[in-house]
Design a protein around this motif. Structure first.
Motif, PDB file in Angstrom:
ATOM      1  N   SER A  60       0.844  -1.273   0.035  1.00  0.00           N
ATOM      2  CA  SER A  60      -0.069  -0.108   0.041  1.00  0.00           C
ATOM      3  C   SER A  60       0.787   1.377  -0.252  1.00  0.00           C
ATOM      4  O   SER A  60       0.435   2.474  -0.180  1.00  0.00           O
ATOM      5  N   ARG A  61       2.084   1.241   0.157  1.00  0.00           N
ATOM      6  CA  ARG A  61       2.954   2.333   0.262  1.00  0.00           C
ATOM      7  C   ARG A  61       3.977   2.573  -0.893  1.00  0.00           C
ATOM      8  O   ARG A  61       4.856   3.214  -1.065  1.00  0.00           O
ATOM      9  N   VAL A  62       3.754   1.590  -1.794  1.00  0.00           N
ATOM     10  CA  VAL A  62       4.623   1.346  -3.052  1.00  0.00           C
ATOM     11  C   VAL A  62       3.747   1.545  -4.433  1.00  0.00           C
ATOM     12  O   VAL A  62       2.879   0.704  -4.733  1.00  0.00           O
ATOM     13  N   PRO A 103       2.680  -7.332  -6.481  1.00  0.00           N
ATOM     14  CA  PRO A 103       1.031  -7.182  -5.994  1.00  0.00           C
ATOM     15  C   PRO A 103       0.256  -6.397  -7.046  1.00  0.00           C
ATOM     16  O   PRO A 103       0.822  -5.632  -7.651  1.00  0.00           O
ATOM     17  N   ALA A 104      -1.190  -6.620  -7.027  1.00  0.00           N
ATOM     18  CA  ALA A 104      -1.906  -6.001  -7.920  1.00  0.00           C
ATOM     19  C   ALA A 104      -1.810  -4.449  -7.609  1.00  0.00           C
ATOM     20  O   ALA A 104      -1.754  -4.123  -6.369  1.00  0.00           O
ATOM     21  N   GLY A 105      -1.744  -3.729  -8.711  1.00  0.00           N
ATOM     22  CA  GLY A 105      -1.598  -2.075  -8.199  1.00  0.00           C
ATOM     23  C   GLY A 105      -0.217  -1.592  -8.257  1.00  0.00           C
ATOM     24  O   GLY A 105      -0.250  -0.171  -7.998  1.00  0.00           O
ATOM     25  N   VAL A 106       0.501  -2.430  -7.912  1.00  0.00           N
ATOM     26  CA  VAL A 106       2.122  -1.997  -8.030  1.00  0.00           C
ATOM     27  C   VAL A 106       2.556  -1.969  -9.342  1.00  0.00           C
ATOM     28  O   VAL A 106       2.608  -3.066  -9.982  1.00  0.00           O
ATOM     29  N   ARG A 107       3.179  -1.002  -9.767  1.00  0.00           N
ATOM     30  CA  ARG A 107       3.847  -0.952 -11.278  1.00  0.00           C
ATOM     31  C   ARG A 107       5.306  -1.290 -11.182  1.00  0.00           C
ATOM     32  O   ARG A 107       5.945  -1.059 -10.479  1.00  0.00           O
ATOM     33  N   LEU A 108       5.597  -1.841 -12.582  1.00  0.00           N
ATOM     34  CA  LEU A 108       6.844  -2.032 -12.765  1.00  0.00           C
ATOM     35  C   LEU A 108       7.408  -1.030 -13.952  1.00  0.00           C
ATOM     36  O   LEU A 108       6.806  -0.931 -14.989  1.00  0.00           O
ATOM     37  N   TYR A 109       8.163  -0.096 -13.457  1.00  0.00           N
ATOM     38  CA  TYR A 109       8.668   0.992 -14.169  1.00  0.00           C
ATOM     39  C   TYR A 109       9.880   0.438 -15.127  1.00  0.00           C
ATOM     40  O   TYR A 109      10.995   0.365 -14.251  1.00  0.00           O
ATOM     41  N   THR A 110       9.887   0.443 -16.237  1.00  0.00           N
ATOM     42  CA  THR A 110      11.188  -0.114 -16.979  1.00  0.00           C
ATOM     43  C   THR A 110      12.052   0.881 -16.790  1.00  0.00           C
ATOM     44  O   THR A 110      11.997   2.232 -17.277  1.00  0.00           O
ATOM     45  N   SER A 142       5.276  -3.332 -18.895  1.00  0.00           N
ATOM     46  CA  SER A 142       6.002  -2.346 -17.940  1.00  0.00           C
ATOM     47  C   SER A 142       5.421  -1.100 -18.243  1.00  0.00           C
ATOM     48  O   SER A 142       5.257  -0.605 -19.362  1.00  0.00           O
ATOM     49  N   HIS A 143       5.502  -0.013 -17.277  1.00  0.00           N
ATOM     50  CA  HIS A 143       5.376   1.384 -17.507  1.00  0.00           C
ATOM     51  C   HIS A 143       6.927   1.765 -17.686  1.00  0.00           C
ATOM     52  O   HIS A 143       7.718   1.158 -17.985  1.00  0.00           O
ATOM     53  N   ALA A 144       6.932   3.167 -17.857  1.00  0.00           N
ATOM     54  CA  ALA A 144       8.531   3.669 -18.159  1.00  0.00           C
ATOM     55  C   ALA A 144       9.042   4.821 -17.296  1.00  0.00           C
ATOM     56  O   ALA A 144       8.233   5.606 -17.153  1.00  0.00           O
ATOM     57  N   LEU A 145       9.989   4.640 -16.715  1.00  0.00           N
ATOM     58  CA  LEU A 145      10.905   5.691 -16.090  1.00  0.00           C
ATOM     59  C   LEU A 145      12.248   5.589 -16.832  1.00  0.00           C
ATOM     60  O   LEU A 145      13.217   4.864 -16.008  1.00  0.00           O
ATOM     61  N   LEU A 146      12.476   6.413 -17.653  1.00  0.00           N
ATOM     62  CA  LEU A 146      13.627   6.149 -18.661  1.00  0.00           C
ATOM     63  C   LEU A 146      14.515   7.380 -18.965  1.00  0.00           C
ATOM     64  O   LEU A 146      13.983   8.294 -19.241  1.00  0.00           O
ATOM     65  N   GLY A 147      15.818   7.296 -19.126  1.00  0.00           N
ATOM     66  CA  GLY A 147      16.755   8.407 -19.325  1.00  0.00           C
ATOM     67  C   GLY A 147      16.460   8.475 -20.674  1.00  0.00           C
ATOM     68  O   GLY A 147      16.524   9.766 -21.329  1.00  0.00           O
TER      69      GLY A 147
END
Length: 384
Positions: free
Chosen positions: A220-222, A243-250, A268-273
């Motif tokens: 719930s904190r992530v 867990p459901a609702g927690v994203r993987l940001y590539t 995956s979602h994105a957090l990319l340089g």
């Protein structure tokens, strides 16, 4: 005429066409959450020598963030792309966090900012309790500014943790105190060799159980976890454990098109340089994905991969130089200078190839300007 790896000059004529830019204040993508990890622009009149306090060109630095927001992408700030641990000291970082968060709030845009431990003195002797206190201090700065915190991987924790239990204890106490869900951060040794053994395991594959357990215990904190291992298989393995609702940001700047597209098992979602360097193409590709046009998504994004693999080539931690170089070529900053003198970290052959690949990827937004600026760099470098 551009220098090539064989020591000769090769003719170059721009031929690529950039994708149609989004209208100003474009809405964010619907199907994926996407952040571009933004770099900082050095003030060329303020020194910025190696080891000196960082001095930024605030107008250019913040204007670049508005460029990303205009395209509908979120900004990930004060991360490794902004030279955390490679020239950007904590006082400058704290000011960057406050200014970037205020700019985001002024337009209702998305921003997340790194909270770490890099204001601690380097060297042996730091304890996990001191690491926790350092994280807490930076968390207060990020949360106080109104940004979503990213709990950055800590060199100090990597140096003093005795095993997985120390990571679980430190992260557990930090997650218990955060005001809202945060993003965790797993940076591989290609990006920072000082992070070897992170999560208490030398082999990242063996660390997946530890990471998954920490997230499950505090789901719930992530909000999610950014994973920069340059290993698509390991990323998918962790993604399947979340867990459901927690994203993987590539944060995989080699394999991002297929990881973001995903498959029947998830995406995956994105957090990319690299998204900072290819922001118009990234935004256009994600709009195609929103529309269910996977072929259009691939057509726009896949040509950017050779550029990304070049910019992030070993030694990977010098990728920031390529990001700033392309920003300069595209007119987002007045000069090709970086804090800590990091603009010297890649040679002229590397930069010339980056120009060729940026053209092939369709991310030169003003090819004439790019050619003019490259000619100037070649001239001052002694290339006639």
């Amino acid at each position: 005429m551009l220098p090539a790896a064989d020591g000769r000059l090769r003719e170059f004529t721009p031929r690529g066409a950039p994708p149609a830019p989004a209208a100003a204040d474009a809405p964010p993508p619907r199907s994926r959450t996407a952040y571009a990890a933004a770099h900082v622009v050095a003030d060329p009149l303020a020194g910025n020598a190696i080891g000196a306090p960082a001095r930024l060109d605030w107008d250019a630095t913040l204007a670049f963030r508005h460029h990303i927001w205009d395209l509908g992408l979120g900004v990930a700030d004060a991360m490794d792309t902004a030279q955390r641990g490679m020239g950007l000291d904590w006082p400058a970082t704290a000011e960057l966090i406050r200014r970037s968060a205020a700019e985001a709030a002024s337009r209702g845009a998305a921003v997340c900012c790194g909270a770490g431990t890099d204001h601690l003195e380097p060297g042996a002797g730091t304890t996990p309790k001191e690491v926790e206190a350092a994280y807490t201090e930076q968390l207060e700065t990020v949360e106080g500014a109104g940004a979503t915190p990213v709990l950055m991987a800590s060199r100090h924790l990597a140096a003093c943790a005795r095993g997985p239990a120390d990571y679980a204890a430190v992260y557990g106490r930090l997650l218990e105190q955060v005001r809202a869900p945060v993003i965790l951060h797993w940076l591989g040794t290609a990006f920072d060799p000082a992070l070897a053994g992170y999560w208490g395991h030398d082999d990242p594959a063996e660390a997946i159980d530890t990471v998954a357990a920490i997230i499950a215990d505090h789901a719930s904190r992530v909000d999610g976890i950014k994973v920069s291992l340059l290993d698509a298989e390991l990323e998918v393995r962790l993604r399947e454990r979340l867990p459901a609702g927690v994203r993987l940001y590539t944060g995989d700047d080699f394999n991002y098109p297929e990881l973001i597209e995903g498959d029947a098992g998830g995406h995956s979602h994105a957090l990319l340089g690299i998204f900072a360097a290819i922001a118009p193409a990234a935004a256009a590709a994600l709009r195609a994905l929103d529309a269910g046009d996977t072929a259009g998504y691939r057509t726009v994004l896949e040509p950017t991969v050779p550029l990304a693999r070049h910019i992030f080539a070993a030694p990977t931690y010098y990728y920031k130089t390529g990001i700033a170089f392309l920003s300069w070529l595209n007119g987002h900053q007045p000069g090709f200078t970086m804090v800590g003198g990091l603009h010297s970290a890649r040679d002229l052959v590397h930069l010339s190839e980056a120009l060729r690949l940026a053209d092939a990827a369709g991310v030169l937004t003003d090819p004439d300007l790019a050619v003019t600026r490259m000619r100037a760099l070649l001239e001052i470098s002694g290339v006639r």
